[in-house]
Motif scaffolding. Structure first.
Motif: not given
Lengths: 464, 341
Positions: B69, B72, B76-77, B80
């Protein structure tokens, strides 16, 4: 038993594929979550009328439990910050229903992006201090509260120096209430001027400064020739006034004019003054350099007067800005705006704070402490300020020069990075004698025009 | 074998009872009587396994989810979402990002200021990386000599590394001040006049490089020193017996043996310089003009001065791709060339 171990553990461990699967599942949770958040918040933004939250505020125990808490984000540090804190503290003591807190958020360049972030996050300050060149970008994005409705019979345009008040108007509607306003002043080292027999006044024109410069640079300071004039490399405010004085401008509305006429002449003149005449230079901090005596003259804000007094071991003189083709004096400094989507109760309370700061005695106290111009007409009748203006001719210079002053060219005020682009061009010219002014400004103009495309529609909605 | 044993021992305390019941209760599926009995046994085993599987996956999820979490959400989020923003136009204030496809990339790659930015970035990174490796190694060799007070000198050399970039930058601004700075004094002693360092477009990038090297070199030297001290004595003795000269020994033995360290230093320095921000912010603000505008500063300018999220995001993606390529190349090169002990 021992030969079962590997199989055994491979059974217990998830395979590579399922591991990746789970990883993907785990990742998609926050992603989807953020998507959902993004969509809903922008929907709210479109709809308008949603209520923005408040940034964290923690009233000290003696002010806890008041009806409304109000947060002001300030860009004033140092002496000015302390003066503002003192006035807001005075406000808190003056009544018992509102608690106001000043939160310093760094200079204008730092605090403005913080407001952008706060608006996205939905928790904002109630009063935002914005420089004259920063509120325009928030106006164009419809986040500022129109203020006419808050004015009353005894608190309105009539109380203020009209020209300064009017800079916050869009049409007839007020969006930005002037507070710490200033103009640039010409500062000169009276001792140095006296030493070579120059008159005790500022030069009337840039040409006159250049004539005087030949004499001034014969003086030495710390073993080096005294420099004649420090140009500012981290602001384009002073240059805008030079552009005006040489008969040009940075822009006409949003039509970029920096690569034409007087603006180009002014930059070329200053570049020659630096590199051919060897009289000027681009200072990292012109006020500090002037105060420490390494340069004989500079142009900086009225608001810098106090700091310069504290540094200088010589007699400080101030004068109107030099003219050339014509005169040119820009206003600058900051004021306050409220945010449209804040609940009415907080906006009402916030305006009470602004009203308090605009009372003649408080406005006088602010001017005294900071050196900013008296923005409230009646403030100059407050005994202490009146006395100081009468006694210190440097104080009255700014007040006397004010009628000549006018607001910035629109390109600085409404294009978010307008000043940054112009400053970058100026630095190029001020730092290299071989930079071609016309081509540098052509590039600058190109970048400005590219930016204008992005804001033209919004600008026309308010000014078209 | 060793690996899985380790894995098992290390996971045992976490999985507790389920593990014990499994190892005692389930017979290996290859043991069985007639086909029917075998089938039934298999089914039982499969069902048990499935149940156990799902329980273990659940436990796995529970154990990794906090990290996943966090990574991410914060790693990563943003990447992205940044990739998405780079395809939009948005000023971060008004409503929603507007899709514009590859416009931001196109305008970046064709803009002459962006070319200057890339040139500055490469010049800055290249000089700092080469300087760090050369000077850092030289210092390390020096520190490795058995001289008095070397402990003290090592500490002094390392100290700048732990000072914050903003503080270092402020300090050097004083040193570089052409009117009252230390650099003026020193240069005057040798009969030179001080350049206007950070406010001269010819010197500003050089100033940054000097400060960046000064801050980073102690760290590089210490890393190299650790490398030097772990080199085997025997090869040096052999070289000595063969009559190799000091320079040859250094070039043919020390350098190749240090290649893992060099590899590490390269990666760290390249990433560090590409992300340089604090010193630029304090010392030059990307100026004069855009003489010290590197890619990371440009991203800031576009994002927070111009309020142009799309262009800032596109520049960030370019930075991301460059770092990805650099890391990829380095990994590939490292596998072929680097000598690990």
């Amino acid at each position: 038993m021992s030969n079962r171990l590997p199989r055994h553990s491979s059974l217990r461990r998830p395979s590579r594929r399922s591991f990746l699967g789970m990883t993907a599942a785990g990742l998609s949770v926050p992603i989807l979550g953020s998507c959902a958040g993004g969509v809903s918040s922008s929907d709210d933004g479109e709809g308008g009328g949603n209520e923005l939250g408040q940034v964290d505020i923690s009233p000290p125990s003696k002010y806890r439990g008041r009806d409304v808490n109000v947060v002001m984000w300030s860009a004033m540090g140092g002496v000015n910050g302390e003066a503002l804190d003192a006035l807001v503290e005075k406000f808190n003591e003056s009544q018992d229903s509102i608690y106001a807190e000043v939160q310093f958020q760094g200079n204008y360049h730092e605090s403005s992006p913080k407001l952008t972030a706060a608006l996205r996050a939905g928790a904002v300050p109630d009063i935002m201090m914005l420089a004259d060149t920063f509120w325009g970008r928030f106006l164009l994005n419809d986040v500022l509260e129109p203020l006419n409705g808050y004015l009353t019979d005894d608190f309105n345009r009539d109380n203020y120096v009209e020209a300064l008040f009017d800079e916050g108007l869009v049409g007839d509607e007020l969006y930005w209430l002037s507070y710490g306003r200033s103009t640039p002043l010409f500062y000169y080292n009276k001792d140095a001027f006296a030493e070579i027999g120059l008159p005790d006044r500022g030069p009337e024109t840039w040409t006159e400064l250049r004539e005087w410069g030949a004499e001034l640079s014969k003086l030495t300071v710390q073993g080096q020739p005294l420099k004649v004039h420090a140009f500012t490399g981290d602001d384009d405010w002073q240059f805008m006034s030079a552009a005006w004085q040489f008969g040009g401008s940075l822009s006409d509305g949003l039509d970029v004019t920096i690569n034409t006429g007087g603006a180009v002449d002014a930059a070329a003149w200053q570049q020659r003054f630096i590199f051919e005449d060897q009289m000027g230079y681009m200072a990292e901090s012109s006020a500090v350099d002037f105060g420490t005596g390494v340069v004989a003259t500079t142009i900086t804000s009225t608001g810098a007067l106090r700091g310069i007094y504290e540094n200088a071991e010589f007699e400080v003189g101030t004068a109107f800005l030099p003219a050339e083709v014509t005169t040119g004096v820009p206003t600058g400094g900051m004021g306050f705006s409220l945010l449209r989507d804040v609940p009415q109760e907080r906006k009402d309370a916030a305006f009470e704070v602004l009203k308090f700061l605009g009372q003649p005695d408080n406005a006088a106290e602010w001017s005294l402490a900071s050196g900013y111009l008296p923005i409230v007409k009646a403030a100059v009748d407050e005994p202490e300020l009146a006395e100081q203006i009468a006694e210190d001719p440097n104080r009255s210079t700014a007040v006397e020069q004010l009628p000549m002053a006018q607001g910035s060219d629109a390109i600085r005020s409404y294009l978010p990075n307008g000043t940054d682009i112009i400053i970058s061009g100026l630095q190029e010219i001020f730092s290299s004698g071989s930079a071609d002014v016309q081509s540098v400004f052509d590039r600058v103009a190109g970048e400005l025009e590219e930016g204008v495309e992005r804001i033209r529609d919004d600008y026309d909605r308010y000014f078209g | 074998m060793t690996v899985s044993q380790t894995v098992q021992t290390s996971t045992t305390p976490l999985e507790g009872t389920s593990l014990t019941s499994h190892s005692t209760a389930s017979p290996p599926s290859s043991i069985g009587g007639d086909a029917g009995a075998r089938g039934a046994a298999d089914r039982t085993v499969t069902r048990r396994r499935r149940r156990r599987h799902s329980r273990e996956y659940l436990l796995f999820l529970v154990l990794v989810s906090p990290n996943l979490l966090l990574i991410g959400t914060f790693e990563y989020w943003p990447v992205i979402y940044n990739a998405y923003l780079s395809l939009t136009r948005w000023n971060m204030l008004s409503g929603v990002p507007v899709w514009v496809g590859l416009d931001n990339y196109q305008s970046l790659l064709t803009s002459s200021s962006f070319h200057t930015v890339m040139y500055n970035t490469l010049l800055f990174t290249g000089t700092v990386v080469i300087g760090s490796v050369v000077i850092g190694l030289a210092l390390a060799v020096l520190f490795n000599q058995k001289v008095r007070g070397r402990g003290f000198v090592r500490t002094v050399a390392f100290a700048p590394h732990i000072v914050s970039g903003a503080a270092v930058a402020t300090l050097w601004l004083f040193i570089f001040n052409p009117d009252y700075g230390l650099s003026r004094f020193v240069l005057n002693q040798v009969g030179l006049s001080s350049p206007r360092w950070v406010s001269d477009s010819d010197w500003a990038l050089a100033s940054l490089i000097i400060v960046f090297l000064w801050k980073g070199i102690g760290f590089v030297a210490i890393v190299y020193l650790a490398g030097l001290q772990s080199l085997p004595e025997d090869v040096y003795e052999a070289a000595k017996l063969d009559g190799a000269r000091a320079w040859t020994t250094f070039r043919r033995i020390t350098l190749p043996l240090l290649s893992p360290v060099t590899f590490f230093v390269l990666v760290i320095t390249i990433i560090g310089t590409f992300q340089a921000y604090d010193m630029i912010a304090v010392m030059t603000g990307g100026g004069p003009g855009n003489a010290t505008t590197t890619l990371s500063w440009y991203i800031y300018e576009q994002g927070f001065q111009a309020s142009d999220a799309g262009r800032a995001a596109a520049s960030a993606m370019i930075l991301f791709v460059i770092l990805l390529i650099v890391t990829g190349l380095q990994t590939k090169y490292a596998q072929r060339k680097v000598h690990y002990q």
